[in-house]
Write a protein that holds these residues in place. Structure first.
Motif, PDB file in Angstrom:
ATOM      1  N   ASN A  79       0.870  -1.107   0.042  1.00  0.00           N
ATOM      2  CA  ASN A  79      -0.130   0.001   0.059  1.00  0.00           C
ATOM      3  C   ASN A  79       0.881   1.211   0.008  1.00  0.00           C
ATOM      4  O   ASN A  79       1.680   1.340   0.972  1.00  0.00           O
ATOM      5  CB  ASN A  79      -0.999   0.044   1.361  1.00  0.00           C
ATOM      6  CG  ASN A  79      -2.098   1.154   1.361  1.00  0.00           C
ATOM      7  OD1 ASN A  79      -1.975   1.971   0.413  1.00  0.00           O
ATOM      8  ND2 ASN A  79      -3.143   0.827   2.050  1.00  0.00           N
ATOM      9  N   ALA A  80       0.496   2.160  -0.894  1.00  0.00           N
ATOM     10  CA  ALA A  80       1.358   3.524  -1.080  1.00  0.00           C
ATOM     11  C   ALA A  80       1.041   4.531  -0.095  1.00  0.00           C
ATOM     12  O   ALA A  80       0.538   5.364  -0.302  1.00  0.00           O
ATOM     13  CB  ALA A  80       0.947   3.906  -2.296  1.00  0.00           C
ATOM     14  N   ASN A  81       1.054   4.131   1.137  1.00  0.00           N
ATOM     15  CA  ASN A  81       1.015   5.190   2.111  1.00  0.00           C
ATOM     16  C   ASN A  81       1.511   4.914   3.260  1.00  0.00           C
ATOM     17  O   ASN A  81       2.636   4.020   3.459  1.00  0.00           O
ATOM     18  CB  ASN A  81      -0.772   4.944   2.530  1.00  0.00           C
ATOM     19  CG  ASN A  81      -1.261   6.385   3.107  1.00  0.00           C
ATOM     20  OD1 ASN A  81      -0.947   6.921   3.666  1.00  0.00           O
ATOM     21  ND2 ASN A  81      -2.440   6.345   2.732  1.00  0.00           N
ATOM     22  N   TYR A  82       1.176   5.709   4.580  1.00  0.00           N
ATOM     23  CA  TYR A  82       2.171   5.221   5.637  1.00  0.00           C
ATOM     24  C   TYR A  82       1.076   4.591   6.638  1.00  0.00           C
ATOM     25  O   TYR A  82       1.475   4.342   7.988  1.00  0.00           O
ATOM     26  CB  TYR A  82       2.608   6.484   6.597  1.00  0.00           C
ATOM     27  CG  TYR A  82       1.400   7.691   6.819  1.00  0.00           C
ATOM     28  CD1 TYR A  82       0.529   7.447   7.447  1.00  0.00           C
ATOM     29  CD2 TYR A  82       1.590   8.776   5.883  1.00  0.00           C
ATOM     30  CE1 TYR A  82      -0.361   8.519   7.589  1.00  0.00           C
ATOM     31  CE2 TYR A  82       0.588   9.747   5.929  1.00  0.00           C
ATOM     32  CZ  TYR A  82      -0.554   9.846   6.909  1.00  0.00           C
ATOM     33  OH  TYR A  82      -1.211  10.558   6.930  1.00  0.00           O
ATOM     34  N   VAL A 121     -10.062   7.053 -13.177  1.00  0.00           N
ATOM     35  CA  VAL A 121      -9.318   5.906 -13.723  1.00  0.00           C
ATOM     36  C   VAL A 121      -8.070   5.773 -13.295  1.00  0.00           C
ATOM     37  O   VAL A 121      -7.322   7.149 -13.551  1.00  0.00           O
ATOM     38  CB  VAL A 121      -9.474   6.332 -15.397  1.00  0.00           C
ATOM     39  CG1 VAL A 121      -8.795   5.226 -16.121  1.00  0.00           C
ATOM     40  CG2 VAL A 121     -10.727   6.265 -15.695  1.00  0.00           C
ATOM     41  N   PRO A 122      -7.314   4.697 -13.038  1.00  0.00           N
ATOM     42  CA  PRO A 122      -6.027   4.891 -12.239  1.00  0.00           C
ATOM     43  C   PRO A 122      -5.203   5.163 -13.515  1.00  0.00           C
ATOM     44  O   PRO A 122      -5.107   4.676 -14.779  1.00  0.00           O
ATOM     45  CB  PRO A 122      -5.788   3.270 -12.199  1.00  0.00           C
ATOM     46  CG  PRO A 122      -7.258   2.776 -11.762  1.00  0.00           C
ATOM     47  CD  PRO A 122      -8.148   3.460 -12.607  1.00  0.00           C
ATOM     48  N   GLY A 123      -4.135   5.992 -13.252  1.00  0.00           N
ATOM     49  CA  GLY A 123      -3.147   6.342 -14.173  1.00  0.00           C
ATOM     50  C   GLY A 123      -3.333   8.022 -14.637  1.00  0.00           C
ATOM     51  O   GLY A 123      -2.603   8.630 -15.318  1.00  0.00           O
ATOM     52  N   SER A 126      -4.878   9.038  -7.050  1.00  0.00           N
ATOM     53  CA  SER A 126      -3.493   8.206  -6.904  1.00  0.00           C
ATOM     54  C   SER A 126      -3.083   8.342  -5.501  1.00  0.00           C
ATOM     55  O   SER A 126      -1.798   7.693  -5.082  1.00  0.00           O
ATOM     56  CB  SER A 126      -2.646   8.706  -7.883  1.00  0.00           C
ATOM     57  OG  SER A 126      -2.141   9.910  -7.808  1.00  0.00           O
ATOM     58  N   ASP A 127      -3.455   9.311  -4.538  1.00  0.00           N
ATOM     59  CA  ASP A 127      -3.088   9.455  -3.308  1.00  0.00           C
ATOM     60  C   ASP A 127      -1.796   9.720  -3.148  1.00  0.00           C
ATOM     61  O   ASP A 127      -1.148  10.841  -3.527  1.00  0.00           O
ATOM     62  CB  ASP A 127      -3.447   8.182  -2.196  1.00  0.00           C
ATOM     63  CG  ASP A 127      -3.696   8.548  -0.645  1.00  0.00           C
ATOM     64  OD1 ASP A 127      -3.945   9.984  -0.583  1.00  0.00           O
ATOM     65  OD2 ASP A 127      -3.305   7.949  -0.144  1.00  0.00           O
ATOM     66  N   GLN A 142      -0.623   3.196  -8.497  1.00  0.00           N
ATOM     67  CA  GLN A 142      -1.794   2.425  -7.596  1.00  0.00           C
ATOM     68  C   GLN A 142      -2.860   3.522  -7.416  1.00  0.00           C
ATOM     69  O   GLN A 142      -2.439   4.609  -7.237  1.00  0.00           O
ATOM     70  CB  GLN A 142      -1.240   2.142  -6.109  1.00  0.00           C
ATOM     71  CG  GLN A 142      -1.920   1.536  -5.426  1.00  0.00           C
ATOM     72  CD  GLN A 142      -1.204   1.116  -4.049  1.00  0.00           C
ATOM     73  OE1 GLN A 142      -0.814   1.985  -3.345  1.00  0.00           O
ATOM     74  NE2 GLN A 142      -1.247  -0.455  -3.910  1.00  0.00           N
ATOM     75  N   SER A 143      -4.116   3.241  -7.119  1.00  0.00           N
ATOM     76  CA  SER A 143      -5.120   4.160  -6.972  1.00  0.00           C
ATOM     77  C   SER A 143      -5.835   3.763  -5.544  1.00  0.00           C
ATOM     78  O   SER A 143      -6.459   2.727  -5.818  1.00  0.00           O
ATOM     79  CB  SER A 143      -6.231   4.197  -8.062  1.00  0.00           C
ATOM     80  OG  SER A 143      -7.255   5.142  -7.621  1.00  0.00           O
TER      81      SER A 143
END
Lengths: 376, 154
Positions: free
Chosen positions: B30-33, B129-131, B136-137, B108-109
């Motif tokens: 996951n692209a987050n903290y 739409v992803p991309g 994309s957070d 990643q979305s």
């Protein structure tokens, strides 16, 4: 004499956790063993807990054993509000309050004294959840985060509610980032690696110093009603479409003007760089003392600690004023926690693994700095 | 944030369905903290060797459940994708990929946010739409990965 206490928000260890270099117990042990008297633990529920929002009973038991074994205290649990959770509608205030009440109950099970909500949570939601906080004796603190200053509307409405109702369970969690006055060196280098010209970073630093001195087109601009993530999204939309909320118009126009005046063909990155200058709160250190009775806990946000020239083994963060606010907190007799919240790791994450920031080391240095300022 | 580290480098493999190679898969974080409610996970921008594979041919495996498409993921409103956990992205491509090096552009979305946003109502009706950049957070840009598929494709 009243003494400010020290702790760590595990936000600081997000990357260390990501790469599984320290698990939750390892993070707790680090606070206990290597920070010279720090004993405060702050977690983000969705970062540290498995199976949120219902961690199993055996985990809760283990958690309390760790607190005992490592002689540390659960101080604050940070919670979130994702209003698209249900995907078929935007969550109402009531639904957000229900999630918050669940988080307060969870915090109580883990022994936390405080729950921190995001800066953008409407006060109506806090007020709806407040009876649960009062019943369980957990204090609710709204984060006051850059670029929101302490003298803005968001703080005022909390203060008014507390004064009117007499509640002991509502207040604020100031983030020391509100005393930032210029970007950190690590962020400027990150920007340059991402295509910003060194020239733009120099103009950014100058614009920050101008704002601090009260001169230039941005001196009077008030960004006190927004939060950093949201304003950034709005600015990108403005650059693409020229459209924005009227609230942002003066500031966004000034950013474009300053950029064009100094760079002949500015890139989006150049605009982005100079835009950073309005993300600082311009909070006065004395406001920290005045608001002390409403402070639940404090986030010790920092970006990069470096050794103070001529003082080996002593550290500072050159982008944030810590000395001023801490001196006012001491005068006012603040006895709560300042929990280190390291956010500089993201400015190295474009580099190879070997060059990533050392979060553990940065927190140790930041704690040395806090201890020096508190003991002074 | 950790954009360059979201895809596990040694995780690219083909997968089979009913005895046939049905596509390729790889492991992501996951692209987050922090983790999020799984329903907020809105799919991927995946351009593998210059071919775009839209959300409609993607599935996601996490929490010990069989792979689910993103319409089903959307309904996992009480299930949590924990920060520590890898998920597996499945991409349908009959025949899969050939062994050797592959270049993937990736974003990643996840519709996580700091409270209410001006886009909320629009994203309920029409998720980004992803991309496209929207939604994309914490992965601000599309990231390029070079991945190696082992001999035999598995």
């Amino acid at each position: 004499m009243a003494k400010i206490r020290r702790g760590v928000s595990f936000y600081s260890y997000q990357q260390t956790q990501f790469f599984k270099q320290l698990n939750l117990e390892g993070q707790i042990r680090e606070v206990s063993e290597n920070l010279d008297g720090a004993d405060g633990i702050e977690i983000l529920d969705e970062q540290s807990l498995r199976q949120y929002p219902h961690p199993p009973d055996d985990f809760i038991e283990r958690w309390h054993q760790w607190m005992e074994r490592y002689q540390v205290k659960p101080v604050t649990m940070d919670v979130f509000m994702d209003v698209l959770q249900f995907r078929d509608h935007v969550m109402s205030y009531h639904e957000c309050a229900e999630r918050l009440m669940g988080d307060i109950r969870l915090a109580k099970r883990l022994g936390f004294k405080n729950v921190r909500t995001l800066a953008v949570v409407p006060i109506e939601i806090l007020v709806e959840a407040l009876p649960v906080a009062e019943e369980l004796d957990v204090r609710l603190g709204k984060e006051i985060h850059n670029p929101i200053p302490l003298h803005g509307k968001y703080v005022q409405e909390i203060v008014e509610h507390v004064d009117r109702s007499g509640t002991k369970h509502l207040g604020i969690v100031p983030d020391m980032g509100i005393f930032q006055y210029q970007p950190s060196d690590s962020k400027l280098e990150w920007m340059i690696r991402h295509g910003a010209s060194r020239k733009a970073t120099e103009i950014l630093t100058q614009t920050c110093l101008d704002i601090r001195a009260g001169v230039g087109p941005l001196a009077g601009v008030d960004m006190s009603l927004v939060t950093a993530g949201n304003i950034e999204v709005s600015f990108h939309r403005f650059l693409k479409t020229g459209e924005c909320d009227p609230y942002f118009k003066t500031a966004f126009d000034a950013i474009v003007k300053i950029t064009k005046a100094s760079i002949s063909t500015p890139t989006v990155m150049d605009y982005d760089v100079i835009f950073q200058s309005i993300l600082f709160s311009r909070t006065r250190p004395e406001d920290m003392g005045k608001l002390m009775p409403y402070i639940i806990s404090i986030h010790g946000k920092f970006y990069h600690t470096t050794e103070i020239p001529g003082l080996p083994g002593e550290y500072e963060d050159c982008s944030i004023d810590y000395e001023g606010p801490i001196s006012y907190l001491k005068q006012a007799g603040y006895e709560g926690y300042i929990n280190s919240e390291y956010e500089g790791q993201r400015f190295y994450q474009d580099l190879p693994f070997e060059q990533l920031a050392d979060e553990v080391d940065q927190v140790r240095k930041h704690q040395k700095m806090l201890k020096r300022l508190i003991d002074a | 944030m950790l954009d360059n580290f979201l895809v596990r480098k040694d995780s690219l493999m083909n997968f089979t369905e009913d005895g046939r190679v049905a596509g390729f898969k790889f492991a992501v974080r996951n692209a987050n903290y922090r983790g999020v409610f799984l329903s907020l996970h809105n799919g991927y921008y995946i351009k593998m060797d210059n071919v775009v594979y839209p959300r409609e041919v993607q599935e996601f495996e996490v929490n010990g459940q069989p792979p689910r498409d993103f319409e089903e993921i959307k309904t996992a409103v009480y299930e949590h994708w924990d920060y520590d956990d890898e998920g597996i992205v499945y991409v349908y491509k009959p025949g899969g990929l050939t062994p050797g090096k592959h270049v993937m552009e990736f974003q990643q979305s996840v519709l996580a946010a700091y409270g209410y946003m001006p886009t909320d109502e629009i994203w309920v009706k029409e998720p980004p739409v992803p991309g496209s950049g929207a939604g994309s957070d914490k992965t601000v840009s599309i990231v390029t990965y070079e991945l190696e598929l082992g001999e035999g494709g598995f």
